[in-house]
Design a protein around this motif. Structure first.
Motif, PDB file in Angstrom:
ATOM      1  N   TYR A 198       0.792  -1.232   0.000  1.00 42.31           N
ATOM      2  CA  TYR A 198       0.000   0.000   0.000  1.00 42.31           C
ATOM      3  C   TYR A 198       0.825   1.283   0.000  1.00 42.31           C
ATOM      4  O   TYR A 198       0.261   2.386  -0.114  1.00 42.31           O
ATOM      5  N   GLY A 199       2.127   1.179   0.151  1.00 44.37           N
ATOM      6  CA  GLY A 199       2.971   2.362   0.102  1.00 44.37           C
ATOM      7  C   GLY A 199       2.923   3.222   1.348  1.00 44.37           C
ATOM      8  O   GLY A 199       3.382   4.364   1.344  1.00 44.37           O
ATOM      9  N   ARG A 200       2.366   2.694   2.418  1.00 37.40           N
ATOM     10  CA  ARG A 200       2.340   3.409   3.699  1.00 37.40           C
ATOM     11  C   ARG A 200       2.335   2.375   4.814  1.00 37.40           C
ATOM     12  O   ARG A 200       2.022   1.206   4.592  1.00 37.40           O
ATOM     13  N   TYR A 201       2.686   2.824   6.020  1.00 37.25           N
ATOM     14  CA  TYR A 201       2.646   1.918   7.162  1.00 37.25           C
ATOM     15  C   TYR A 201       1.248   1.890   7.758  1.00 37.25           C
ATOM     16  O   TYR A 201       0.560   2.908   7.816  1.00 37.25           O
ATOM     17  N   ALA A 202       0.823   0.718   8.192  1.00 39.46           N
ATOM     18  CA  ALA A 202      -0.506   0.536   8.751  1.00 39.46           C
ATOM     19  C   ALA A 202      -0.611   1.157  10.135  1.00 39.46           C
ATOM     20  O   ALA A 202       0.363   1.164  10.900  1.00 39.46           O
TER      21      ALA A 202
END
Length: 318
Positions: free
Chosen positions: A306-310
């Motif tokens: 997703y290109g980001r941290y959860a």
């Protein structure tokens, strides 16, 4: 799966001839995680392999049937379905390598895994874990009771006094008795390396455990001051390699204690690939004992997809 290690006669000449070049081991350890790296899709693939090698563990005094059930569900579905699908691994059946619990929690784990249809081994720490300071008779009885409850693997702790005093014959005989008590369950010998005093003792104890028929040798209980370190991993892997070269039998390796990040897992996989080879890079030959590692691996895989941290709320308990 390769044939189980049947063990061999205790060869004290072999054991007593062990010499460790500690500066060389340290130099190897310092370069292991810097000269080899994996990035992007290759890193995602390696992290999925690491997931399949995790013995997802809970070893707390306040363990209950409820949190063991949650652990079993997580072991059966270690990474969110959308992440698995995005990685093109929806049909791969990704699970953890095993669920590892105290003997008293084995029955509940076995029932839960059966109920959810998960073909995952249950490993149990036995023989007076973590100290091992119990009568041999009660340690052997604990193994038998735990196997009867359905454990597929028994993580036993060795007698550190015997290793520290060089009583290799006594240690060999104890481990032979433990292997016999395990029956068809696999025996994973925990060396408690942080309490063995020297790298030479780590190598010797590794050899003796394998000669006694251990299916795996494991670094630590996770309760010692020093647990799984890369120099110790190198020494134990080289003992496994030498044993294989001399006997033809392969023994598995399990580092445990202090392995918490995806980066840590990658370094251990690199160590296994370079010291033992691809034949050890699966969960029949390599396990990582960990409780918090899976959470970071899933976090890194989420970032890759997703290109980001959860956010914490986006990832289920690991």
């Amino acid at each position: 799966m390769a044939d189980r290690n049947p063990g061999c006669d205790l060869d004290l000449g072999w054991v007593n001839n062990v010499r460790i070049n500690l500066p060389s081991v340290k130099r190897r350890a310092e370069t292991l995680g810097t000269k080899r790296t994996v990035k992007k899709q290759w890193q995602a693939a390696w992290l999925l392999r690491a997931v399949t090698c995790i013995d997802l563990t809970t070893l707390s005094g306040d363990d209950t049937n409820a949190n063991v059930q949650r652990l079993c569900h997580k072991a059966a579905h270690p990474v969110r379905d959308d992440i698995i699908e995005a990685l093109g691994m929806g049909d791969a059946g990704i699970t953890c390598g095993a669920v590892c619990v105290y003997p008293g929690r084995v029955n509940g784990a076995v029932k839960t895994l059966k109920k959810i249809g998960a073909d995952i081994p249950v490993a149990a720490v036995a023989t007076g874990f973590p100290s091992g300071q119990y009568h041999l008779r009660t340690r052997l009885e604990e193994i038998k009771l735990t196997v009867a409850d359905g454990a597929n693997e028994i993580d036993i702790v060795i007698n550190r006094e015997m290793a520290l005093t060089g009583n290799w014959q006594g240690l060999y005989e104890e481990l032979k008795a433990m292997r016999e008590a395990c029956g068809n369950a696999h025996l994973k010998a925990i060396l408690a390396v942080g309490e063995l005093g020297s790298m030479t003792n780590v190598y010797k104890a590794s050899l003796v455990a394998m000669m006694a028929g251990a299916d795996f040798i494991k670094t630590s209980t996770g309760k010692e001051g020093v647990n799984a370190t890369i120099p110790i991993g190198i020494v134990m892997c080289r003992a496994i390699r030498e044993y294989h070269e001399r006997t033809g039998y392969k023994v598995g390796f399990k580092p445990a204690g202090g392995i918490r990040t995806a980066k840590d897992a990658l370094v251990w996989l690199i160590l296994i690939k370079e010291e033992l080879g691809d034949e050890w890079l699966h969960n029949h030959m390599f396990r990582i004992g960990a409780s918090g590692l899976l959470a970071d691996i899933e976090r890194q895989l989420f970032h890759y997809v997703y290109g980001r941290y959860a956010a914490v709320s986006e990832l289920p308990m690991a």
